[in-house]
Design a protein around this motif. Structure first.
Motif, PDB file in Angstrom:
ATOM      1  N   GLN A  55      54.290  72.924  28.941  1.00  0.00           N
ATOM      2  CA  GLN A  55      54.730  71.675  29.564  1.00  0.00           C
ATOM      3  C   GLN A  55      56.093  71.868  30.225  1.00  0.00           C
ATOM      4  O   GLN A  55      56.305  71.470  31.367  1.00  0.00           O
ATOM      5  CB  GLN A  55      54.830  70.600  28.480  1.00  0.00           C
ATOM      6  N   GLU A  56      56.980  72.490  29.491  1.00  0.00           N
ATOM      7  CA  GLU A  56      58.305  72.771  30.042  1.00  0.00           C
ATOM      8  C   GLU A  56      58.217  73.688  31.244  1.00  0.00           C
ATOM      9  O   GLU A  56      58.967  73.559  32.217  1.00  0.00           O
ATOM     10  CB  GLU A  56      59.180  73.433  28.974  1.00  0.00           C
ATOM     11  N   LEU A  57      57.307  74.645  31.142  1.00  0.00           N
ATOM     12  CA  LEU A  57      57.127  75.599  32.235  1.00  0.00           C
ATOM     13  C   LEU A  57      56.704  74.879  33.506  1.00  0.00           C
ATOM     14  O   LEU A  57      57.221  75.147  34.597  1.00  0.00           O
ATOM     15  CB  LEU A  57      56.085  76.639  31.835  1.00  0.00           C
ATOM     16  N   ALA A  58      55.784  73.945  33.378  1.00  0.00           N
ATOM     17  CA  ALA A  58      55.327  73.183  34.540  1.00  0.00           C
ATOM     18  C   ALA A  58      56.487  72.405  35.149  1.00  0.00           C
ATOM     19  O   ALA A  58      56.611  72.318  36.381  1.00  0.00           O
ATOM     20  CB  ALA A  58      54.196  72.238  34.136  1.00  0.00           C
ATOM     21  N   ALA A  77      59.653  73.237  35.024  1.00  0.00           N
ATOM     22  CA  ALA A  77      60.520  74.208  35.690  1.00  0.00           C
ATOM     23  C   ALA A  77      59.937  74.604  37.046  1.00  0.00           C
ATOM     24  O   ALA A  77      60.659  74.744  38.034  1.00  0.00           O
ATOM     25  CB  ALA A  77      60.708  75.437  34.808  1.00  0.00           C
ATOM     26  N   HIS A  78      58.625  74.750  37.106  1.00  0.00           N
ATOM     27  CA  HIS A  78      57.981  75.123  38.367  1.00  0.00           C
ATOM     28  C   HIS A  78      58.127  74.016  39.402  1.00  0.00           C
ATOM     29  O   HIS A  78      58.360  74.291  40.583  1.00  0.00           O
ATOM     30  CB  HIS A  78      56.506  75.431  38.125  1.00  0.00           C
ATOM     31  N   ASP A  79      58.002  72.785  38.966  1.00  0.00           N
ATOM     32  CA  ASP A  79      58.205  71.662  39.883  1.00  0.00           C
ATOM     33  C   ASP A  79      59.631  71.661  40.423  1.00  0.00           C
ATOM     34  O   ASP A  79      59.858  71.447  41.612  1.00  0.00           O
ATOM     35  CB  ASP A  79      57.932  70.334  39.166  1.00  0.00           C
ATOM     36  N   LEU A  80      60.567  71.899  39.532  1.00  0.00           N
ATOM     37  CA  LEU A  80      61.969  71.901  39.947  1.00  0.00           C
ATOM     38  C   LEU A  80      62.236  73.034  40.922  1.00  0.00           C
ATOM     39  O   LEU A  80      63.025  72.897  41.861  1.00  0.00           O
ATOM     40  CB  LEU A  80      62.867  72.015  38.714  1.00  0.00           C
ATOM     41  N   LEU A  81      61.547  74.161  40.708  1.00  0.00           N
ATOM     42  CA  LEU A  81      61.715  75.291  41.619  1.00  0.00           C
ATOM     43  C   LEU A  81      61.300  74.921  43.036  1.00  0.00           C
ATOM     44  O   LEU A  81      61.932  75.339  44.010  1.00  0.00           O
ATOM     45  CB  LEU A  81      60.881  76.482  41.144  1.00  0.00           C
ATOM     46  N   LEU A  82      60.249  74.158  43.146  1.00  0.00           N
ATOM     47  CA  LEU A  82      59.800  73.725  44.467  1.00  0.00           C
ATOM     48  C   LEU A  82      60.911  72.929  45.143  1.00  0.00           C
ATOM     49  O   LEU A  82      61.141  73.049  46.350  1.00  0.00           O
ATOM     50  CB  LEU A  82      58.538  72.867  44.326  1.00  0.00           C
TER      51      LEU A  82
END
Lengths: 237, 237
Positions: free
Chosen positions: A137-140, A142-147
């Motif tokens: 969940q946290e990983l997802a 982080a990926h959104d924030l990366l975008l």
DNA sequence: CGAACCATTGACCACCTTCAATGCGAGTGG
DNA sequence: CCACTCGCATTGAAGGTGGTCAATGGTTCG
């Protein structure tokens, strides 16, 4: 041709919502152990742990809010996310914490030593899997924030951020959503990879566009949710 | 005062090194099940899965390389990371994949259905915990990348990226490290949140500073590792 | 050989940062 | 009570980093 599904601008910082969304509402093992774990209070601005500390405990935030961030030697700061009540803090694979966790207001956390957690994980099959879901969940998030930090403009970033906050706040009033921002412009800027000035100017632009209204600087009224969503996806000029 | 530990510019894209570093080299349950899982080949540019696909399988890359990325409606792309042999792909908490996974060259992957994985996790306590460690490892990589896309300049970003690649390549020759870059400028740019032109220009600047040398555009000779490390941490002009 | 793709380089410009000044609200002490 | 301070937010002006547009060259592949 690749079917490009919409990249959802969620920033879902809800770290343990995998837990809350568990199909079986019967107290999971993780839930059970945590609810029996000792509670500790942290004052505003107090650190739960800092980068380099031994990763001794797993925490769950019971009340308050915690800011997770990294810093560079010269002081530049990247906020990785915000934890709210129910979120797990302290997930990781290394022996030491790789970021800082600071209470932004008075907060209470349950503390479960990792030594104990590992012992539980060895016998309880569900436990490790719950941890996995929380980390995923946290990983997802982080990926959104990366975008955002990697691709979006300031306007798009802030729009996506506000949408994510709206999704967790969801206080409706006379037709339009109200968002409470329990963090400073500095926190928002360091989260989105912008300066406080740019954040402030972008708020002003959104107000001029009649997309939001600012009652106080911590309270946002969304006047045009559709426009905000278009902005977040880069579908507006 | 907060002790600011050095933010390590690792980008450790090794997704399952938690696995490889397992203290017990005896085949773990995850390892055991995966080694018996069916193998499938993917051609260069072929997608293992795309955003929105049902998250049906857990993959482990046996050979080749896979690029993980998200796209915005207008085509802007954010590369989340690169997977290499040994890495797990397909971790997540939602019902559908939230990013795309594309083989950058001919690759082979072992395929373990999630339905089976969940059944194993229910009985084997170690299994879920291994998944957790793999996810936590990916999370740390994402956090490192966030520091780059959010805070670092183009020069700092590229330096940090080269350092991370050096760490996994580590082919030394006549004193200085040689880095092979198995991806295009476009991949690097979309990874670091830069355009290919900026990546190219920054390579040129690093060459002019005598910090690196470019034999071909895919092979970097590091002439001054210390300078590169200083750059990555923002400790140089 | 031509085509396609990738990398490099240049010129220009926009977005965002930097530097600076002002305003605002809360907390404190005279 | 009010002046003072401190932290935070806003706004303005100037400048720089990186993006955009465009042209060229190199390499691979058909």
């Amino acid at each position: 041709m690749l079917a490009h599904a919409q990249a959802s601008p969620t920033f879902d910082t809800a770290r343990a919502s995998a837990l809350r969304n568990a199909p079986a509402p019967s107290a999971s093992s993780l839930e059970g152990h945590l609810s029996r774990a000792p509670l500790r209070s942290f004052g505003a601005k107090e650190h739960v742990f800092t980068e380099g500390d031994p990763r001794a405990n797993l925490y769950r935030l019971e009340s308050g809010a915690v800011c997770l961030y990294k810093v560079m030697p010269d002081g530049r700061r990247q906020v990785l996310g915000f934890a709210y009540a129910g979120d797990l803090i302290g997930l990781g694979s290394s022996a030491e914490h790789q970021f800082n966790a600071q209470a932004t207001k008075n907060s209470e956390l349950r503390i479960l030593p990792w030594s104990l957690a590992q012992r539980i994980a060895r016998t309880d099959p569900e436990f490790g899997f719950k941890l996995y879901e929380a980390a995923a969940q946290e990983l997802a998030a982080a990926h959104d924030l990366l975008l955002t930090t990697g691709q979006r403009t300031a306007m798009e970033s802030l729009a996506a951020f506000l949408l994510a906050m709206a999704r967790r706040g969801r206080r409706a009033k006379d037709g339009h959503t109200i968002i409470d921002l329990p963090m400073t412009r500095s926190d928002i800027g360091d989260f989105l990879g912008l300066t406080i000035e740019t954040v402030s100017r972008t708020f002003t632009k959104l107000r001029q566009l009649k997309i939001i209204d600012l009652a106080q600087c911590t309270q946002v009224h969304v006047l045009d949710m559709d426009a905000l969503e278009d902005l977040a996806q880069g579908e507006a000029g």
